[in-house]
Design a protein around this motif. Sequence first.
Motif, PDB file in Angstrom:
ATOM      1  N   ARG A 198       6.034  -8.459   1.623  1.00 25.95           N
ATOM      2  CA  ARG A 198       6.992  -9.177   2.496  1.00 25.95           C
ATOM      3  C   ARG A 198       6.646 -10.382   2.692  1.00 25.95           C
ATOM      4  N   GLU A 199       5.453 -10.710   2.979  1.00 27.87           N
ATOM      5  CA  GLU A 199       5.032 -12.073   3.112  1.00 27.87           C
ATOM      6  C   GLU A 199       5.548 -13.031   1.635  1.00 27.87           C
ATOM      7  N   LEU A 200       5.073 -12.468   0.716  1.00 26.71           N
ATOM      8  CA  LEU A 200       5.396 -13.041  -0.377  1.00 26.71           C
ATOM      9  C   LEU A 200       7.074 -13.358  -0.757  1.00 26.71           C
ATOM     10  N   ARG A 201       7.554 -12.401  -0.300  1.00 27.72           N
ATOM     11  CA  ARG A 201       9.228 -12.347  -0.497  1.00 27.72           C
ATOM     12  C   ARG A 201       9.674 -13.578   0.247  1.00 27.72           C
ATOM     13  N   ASP A 202       9.139 -13.518   1.484  1.00 29.09           N
ATOM     14  CA  ASP A 202       9.814 -14.763   2.541  1.00 29.09           C
ATOM     15  C   ASP A 202       9.200 -15.948   2.196  1.00 29.09           C
ATOM     16  N   SER A 203       8.002 -16.110   1.154  1.00 32.66           N
ATOM     17  CA  SER A 203       7.516 -17.446   1.064  1.00 32.66           C
ATOM     18  C   SER A 203       7.879 -18.133  -0.319  1.00 32.66           C
ATOM     19  N   ILE A 204       8.621 -17.362  -1.022  1.00 33.41           N
ATOM     20  CA  ILE A 204       9.012 -17.742  -2.263  1.00 33.41           C
ATOM     21  C   ILE A 204      10.520 -17.933  -2.330  1.00 33.41           C
ATOM     22  N   GLU A 205      10.942 -19.128  -2.728  1.00 34.09           N
ATOM     23  CA  GLU A 205      12.467 -19.400  -2.275  1.00 34.09           C
ATOM     24  C   GLU A 205      13.219 -18.562  -3.371  1.00 34.09           C
ATOM     25  N   ALA A 206      12.946 -18.247  -4.561  1.00 32.22           N
ATOM     26  CA  ALA A 206      13.514 -17.592  -5.488  1.00 32.22           C
ATOM     27  C   ALA A 206      13.934 -16.188  -5.117  1.00 32.22           C
ATOM     28  N   TYR A 207      13.030 -15.536  -4.415  1.00 33.49           N
ATOM     29  CA  TYR A 207      12.868 -14.174  -3.843  1.00 33.49           C
ATOM     30  C   TYR A 207      13.977 -14.134  -2.776  1.00 33.49           C
ATOM     31  N   VAL A 208      13.769 -15.148  -1.902  1.00 33.33           N
ATOM     32  CA  VAL A 208      14.677 -15.224  -0.799  1.00 33.33           C
ATOM     33  C   VAL A 208      16.187 -15.307  -1.438  1.00 33.33           C
ATOM     34  N   GLU A 238      -6.339  -3.264   0.196  1.00 34.68           N
ATOM     35  CA  GLU A 238      -5.927  -2.330   1.006  1.00 34.68           C
ATOM     36  C   GLU A 238      -6.696  -2.546   2.396  1.00 34.68           C
ATOM     37  N   SER A 239      -5.856  -3.052   3.354  1.00 35.23           N
ATOM     38  CA  SER A 239      -6.345  -3.257   4.771  1.00 35.23           C
ATOM     39  C   SER A 239      -6.639  -1.867   5.407  1.00 35.23           C
ATOM     40  N   LEU A 240      -7.457  -2.145   6.603  1.00 29.19           N
ATOM     41  CA  LEU A 240      -7.810  -0.866   7.407  1.00 29.19           C
ATOM     42  C   LEU A 240      -6.821  -0.007   7.965  1.00 29.19           C
ATOM     43  N   ASP A 241      -5.622  -0.689   7.892  1.00 28.40           N
ATOM     44  CA  ASP A 241      -4.319   0.055   8.426  1.00 28.40           C
ATOM     45  C   ASP A 241      -3.581   0.425   7.307  1.00 28.40           C
ATOM     46  N   GLY A 242      -4.134   0.255   5.891  1.00 33.17           N
ATOM     47  CA  GLY A 242      -3.666   1.115   4.903  1.00 33.17           C
ATOM     48  C   GLY A 242      -2.447   0.124   4.314  1.00 33.17           C
ATOM     49  N   ASP A 243      -2.152  -1.186   4.625  1.00 35.87           N
ATOM     50  CA  ASP A 243      -1.393  -2.226   4.142  1.00 35.87           C
ATOM     51  C   ASP A 243      -1.798  -2.773   2.881  1.00 35.87           C
ATOM     52  N   ILE A 244      -1.001  -3.042   1.828  1.00 36.40           N
ATOM     53  CA  ILE A 244      -1.527  -3.474   0.634  1.00 36.40           C
ATOM     54  C   ILE A 244      -1.165  -4.981   0.415  1.00 36.40           C
ATOM     55  N   GLY A 245      -1.841  -5.850   0.138  1.00 31.80           N
ATOM     56  CA  GLY A 245      -2.015  -7.111  -0.043  1.00 31.80           C
ATOM     57  C   GLY A 245      -2.397  -7.695  -1.377  1.00 31.80           C
ATOM     58  N   TYR A 246      -2.231  -8.799  -1.737  1.00 33.16           N
ATOM     59  CA  TYR A 246      -2.465  -9.324  -3.191  1.00 33.16           C
ATOM     60  C   TYR A 246      -2.907 -10.849  -2.767  1.00 33.16           C
TER      61      TYR A 246
END
Length: 325
Positions: free
Chosen positions: A26-36, A74-82
């Motif tokens: 979600r953070e990458l989607r909101d940060s890259i203009e082409a995705y937005v 994978e964070s402690l909450d189970g979220d996946i990041g890159y």
Amino acid sequence: MAIAKAERLMNLALCLLGTRRPLSKRELRDSIEAYVEAFGPGNGAGGSDDSFNRMFERDKDDLRELGLVIETVESLDGDIGYLARRDSNRLPPITLDAEEAAALGVAAKVWQQARLAGAASGALQKLRAAGLPEDVDPYGPHGALEPRIPVHEAAFEPLMLACRDRRPVVFDYRKATAAHPEQRHVEPWALECWRGHWYLAGWDRDRGAERVFRLSRITGKVRSRGGRYTVDVPDVVTVRETVAGWAGEIADRSARIRLRSGAGYPLRAKATVVRELGGGWDELEIPYGHGLDAWLVEFGPDVVVLEPAELRADVVDRLRAVAKG
């Protein structure tokens, strides 16, 4: 279209290289203009989320194919990041002499008829870009050699990528003596070709031990799983020695069997003693090591184990398991 994709990949690479912490989809989607522009912000409709996820996975695979090392955390909450750490994506200048370049050329040529053909050709192109002299032909000095490693198993490519990216996997595996496959959760370490068959070495989470799997016995798709490895990968993964041990090639004892005449030529090739018994049977003494019972079962009614008693019992148990289905 090509320019737009190249710009999108460049922006994604810069985001992954510029962050100090893992970024979620979600953070990458909101940060890259082409995705937005293509899908809107990260709280869009489900349909746009599915389309974005497919494009993001393709873009991530394309960057990895280009050589960018992308970590999945994978964070402690189970979220996946890159993220792509700079120290993992920085290489010193590459200098190769003619012999080293020729060795790499032969290695790349091995894969020209396999699933790694594209990656092998791309690797040579990257070496050119990194400074490999233009007048050095990696194929030239050994043009008469035609090395080939066939890869027919569909599981090879996803397992190769999982070994490279250190990602746990799940697959269904059918043992030689089992009628139905079982699900296995594995931390893959290395792939190796031995006697014309591909094997995977890794940590079997369900059994809590190192295991070796023959790729031709993997059924269905290999599925990736998030999270880190729970066991350290050994500095040296001895796939070949492990397989040889399970195949009975590392033996310190002998077994005595009866073999039908005109059958079991692989067994005859390993026999230390062969005696004609008459009546269409021969008696053989063969090396006895771990896994010999599974091998003897493959010859069905053409083999009868005479001794030792524990080997005979193991073969009988395996045959009964196969008969029960």
